[in-house]
Design a protein around this motif. Structure first.
Motif, PDB file in Angstrom:
ATOM      1  N   ASN A  69      -4.810   7.792  -2.393  1.00 61.45           N
ATOM      2  CA  ASN A  69      -4.330   6.415  -2.488  1.00 61.45           C
ATOM      3  C   ASN A  69      -3.042   6.359  -3.312  1.00 61.45           C
ATOM      4  O   ASN A  69      -2.082   5.698  -2.921  1.00 61.45           O
ATOM      5  CB  ASN A  69      -5.422   5.535  -3.104  1.00 61.45           C
ATOM      6  CG  ASN A  69      -5.015   4.081  -3.166  1.00 61.45           C
ATOM      7  OD1 ASN A  69      -4.637   3.494  -2.168  1.00 61.45           O
ATOM      8  ND2 ASN A  69      -5.097   3.510  -4.357  1.00 61.45           N
ATOM      9  N   ARG A  70      -3.026   7.080  -4.442  1.00 57.35           N
ATOM     10  CA  ARG A  70      -1.818   7.120  -5.282  1.00 57.35           C
ATOM     11  C   ARG A  70      -0.651   7.744  -4.535  1.00 57.35           C
ATOM     12  O   ARG A  70       0.464   7.254  -4.589  1.00 57.35           O
ATOM     13  CB  ARG A  70      -2.093   7.913  -6.560  1.00 57.35           C
ATOM     14  CG  ARG A  70      -2.465   7.054  -7.713  1.00 57.35           C
ATOM     15  CD  ARG A  70      -2.583   7.821  -9.019  1.00 57.35           C
ATOM     16  NE  ARG A  70      -3.844   7.444  -9.640  1.00 57.35           N
ATOM     17  CZ  ARG A  70      -4.947   8.162  -9.622  1.00 57.35           C
ATOM     18  NH1 ARG A  70      -4.980   9.351  -9.092  1.00 57.35           N
ATOM     19  NH2 ARG A  70      -6.048   7.704 -10.181  1.00 57.35           N
ATOM     20  N   SER A  71      -0.906   8.838  -3.825  1.00 60.19           N
ATOM     21  CA  SER A  71       0.184   9.537  -3.136  1.00 60.19           C
ATOM     22  C   SER A  71       0.756   8.719  -1.971  1.00 60.19           C
ATOM     23  O   SER A  71       1.900   8.920  -1.576  1.00 60.19           O
ATOM     24  CB  SER A  71      -0.271  10.907  -2.639  1.00 60.19           C
ATOM     25  OG  SER A  71      -1.137  10.786  -1.539  1.00 60.19           O
ATOM     26  N   LEU A  72      -0.032   7.795  -1.441  1.00 58.28           N
ATOM     27  CA  LEU A  72       0.427   6.966  -0.319  1.00 58.28           C
ATOM     28  C   LEU A  72       0.789   5.545  -0.761  1.00 58.28           C
ATOM     29  O   LEU A  72       1.007   4.674   0.084  1.00 58.28           O
ATOM     30  CB  LEU A  72      -0.666   6.899   0.762  1.00 58.28           C
ATOM     31  CG  LEU A  72      -1.087   8.215   1.400  1.00 58.28           C
ATOM     32  CD1 LEU A  72      -2.252   7.990   2.358  1.00 58.28           C
ATOM     33  CD2 LEU A  72       0.089   8.864   2.120  1.00 58.28           C
ATOM     34  N   SER A  73       0.863   5.298  -2.052  1.00 53.40           N
ATOM     35  CA  SER A  73       1.031   3.936  -2.575  1.00 53.40           C
ATOM     36  C   SER A  73       2.323   3.255  -2.130  1.00 53.40           C
ATOM     37  O   SER A  73       2.433   2.037  -2.221  1.00 53.40           O
ATOM     38  CB  SER A  73       0.928   3.927  -4.091  1.00 53.40           C
ATOM     39  OG  SER A  73       1.986   4.688  -4.653  1.00 53.40           O
ATOM     40  N   HIS A  74       3.270   4.004  -1.608  1.00 53.64           N
ATOM     41  CA  HIS A  74       4.529   3.412  -1.123  1.00 53.64           C
ATOM     42  C   HIS A  74       4.381   2.823   0.283  1.00 53.64           C
ATOM     43  O   HIS A  74       5.284   2.143   0.766  1.00 53.64           O
ATOM     44  CB  HIS A  74       5.642   4.476  -1.131  1.00 53.64           C
ATOM     45  CG  HIS A  74       5.363   5.621  -0.210  1.00 53.64           C
ATOM     46  ND1 HIS A  74       4.451   6.615  -0.532  1.00 53.64           N
ATOM     47  CD2 HIS A  74       5.853   5.915   1.010  1.00 53.64           C
ATOM     48  CE1 HIS A  74       4.402   7.487   0.470  1.00 53.64           C
ATOM     49  NE2 HIS A  74       5.247   7.084   1.420  1.00 53.64           N
ATOM     50  N   LEU A  75       3.236   3.050   0.921  1.00 56.49           N
ATOM     51  CA  LEU A  75       2.990   2.577   2.294  1.00 56.49           C
ATOM     52  C   LEU A  75       2.233   1.254   2.286  1.00 56.49           C
ATOM     53  O   LEU A  75       1.595   0.901   1.290  1.00 56.49           O
ATOM     54  CB  LEU A  75       2.162   3.615   3.055  1.00 56.49           C
ATOM     55  CG  LEU A  75       2.807   4.978   3.284  1.00 56.49           C
ATOM     56  CD1 LEU A  75       1.797   5.938   3.918  1.00 56.49           C
ATOM     57  CD2 LEU A  75       4.042   4.849   4.160  1.00 56.49           C
ATOM     58  N   PRO A  76       2.250   0.536   3.415  1.00 57.34           N
ATOM     59  CA  PRO A  76       1.424  -0.678   3.527  1.00 57.34           C
ATOM     60  C   PRO A  76      -0.065  -0.330   3.415  1.00 57.34           C
ATOM     61  O   PRO A  76      -0.476   0.796   3.716  1.00 57.34           O
ATOM     62  CB  PRO A  76       1.746  -1.212   4.929  1.00 57.34           C
ATOM     63  CG  PRO A  76       3.023  -0.552   5.327  1.00 57.34           C
ATOM     64  CD  PRO A  76       3.073   0.752   4.595  1.00 57.34           C
ATOM     65  N   GLU A  77      -0.883  -1.302   3.021  1.00 62.24           N
ATOM     66  CA  GLU A  77      -2.309  -1.074   2.791  1.00 62.24           C
ATOM     67  C   GLU A  77      -3.024  -0.462   3.988  1.00 62.24           C
ATOM     68  O   GLU A  77      -3.828   0.455   3.827  1.00 62.24           O
ATOM     69  CB  GLU A  77      -3.001  -2.389   2.406  1.00 62.24           C
ATOM     70  CG  GLU A  77      -2.637  -2.865   1.029  1.00 62.24           C
ATOM     71  CD  GLU A  77      -3.275  -4.206   0.701  1.00 62.24           C
ATOM     72  OE1 GLU A  77      -4.218  -4.627   1.395  1.00 62.24           O
ATOM     73  OE2 GLU A  77      -2.826  -4.822  -0.275  1.00 62.24           O
ATOM     74  N   ASP A  78      -2.751  -0.960   5.192  1.00 65.94           N
ATOM     75  CA  ASP A  78      -3.417  -0.420   6.380  1.00 65.94           C
ATOM     76  C   ASP A  78      -3.083   1.053   6.585  1.00 65.94           C
ATOM     77  O   ASP A  78      -3.932   1.842   6.998  1.00 65.94           O
ATOM     78  CB  ASP A  78      -3.053  -1.211   7.637  1.00 65.94           C
ATOM     79  CG  ASP A  78      -3.841  -2.504   7.765  1.00 65.94           C
ATOM     80  OD1 ASP A  78      -4.681  -2.792   6.877  1.00 65.94           O
ATOM     81  OD2 ASP A  78      -3.635  -3.232   8.759  1.00 65.94           O
TER      82      ASP A  78
END
Length: 117
Positions: free
Chosen positions: A11-20
């Motif tokens: 989740n932290r590593s993808l935090s720059h992406l939209p929630e979906d």
């Protein structure tokens, strides 16, 4: 579907992406490709150490934990489609990709799905 520390790290590593997109990246996608938001959010909360109480059978009147329930009813949508949901195909043991012939009995208004070999 990731859980616990693995979920929090991803989740932290993808935090720059939209929630979906984060949910998809963590594996929270159903068989139809639909994002399983409630499952994703619940897993995140539990991964942070917060215990959620389940709404078991003893909680009369509260159906929120059971999701959509099979009522064996449907209706024709505005675009003319008639949907048979996942609960019904699961109950019949149907798998993605199976093919059927649609047999219509006009006199009774019945629709039959006949499996193709």
């Amino acid at each position: 579907m990731l859980v616990g520390k693995e979920l929090l790290d991803k989740n932290r590593s993808l935090s720059h992406l939209p929630e979906d997109e984060i949910a998809k990246g963590c594996g929270y996608v159903g068989p139809s490709g639909r994002v399983l938001r409630k499952s994703f959010y619940r897993a995140l909360v539990e991964a942070k150490g917060i215990k959620l109480r389940s709404n078991g059978p003893g909680r009369a009147g509260n159906r929120s934990s059971r999701g959509r329930q099979a009522e064996f009813r449907t209706r024709v949508h505005g675009n003319g489609n008639l949907l048979i949901g996942h609960a019904y195909t699961k109950k019949l043991g149907l798998e993605p990709g199976q093919e059927f012939k649609i047999d219509i009995k006009k006199d009774s208004g019945a629709i039959y799905l006949v499996p193709l070999k």
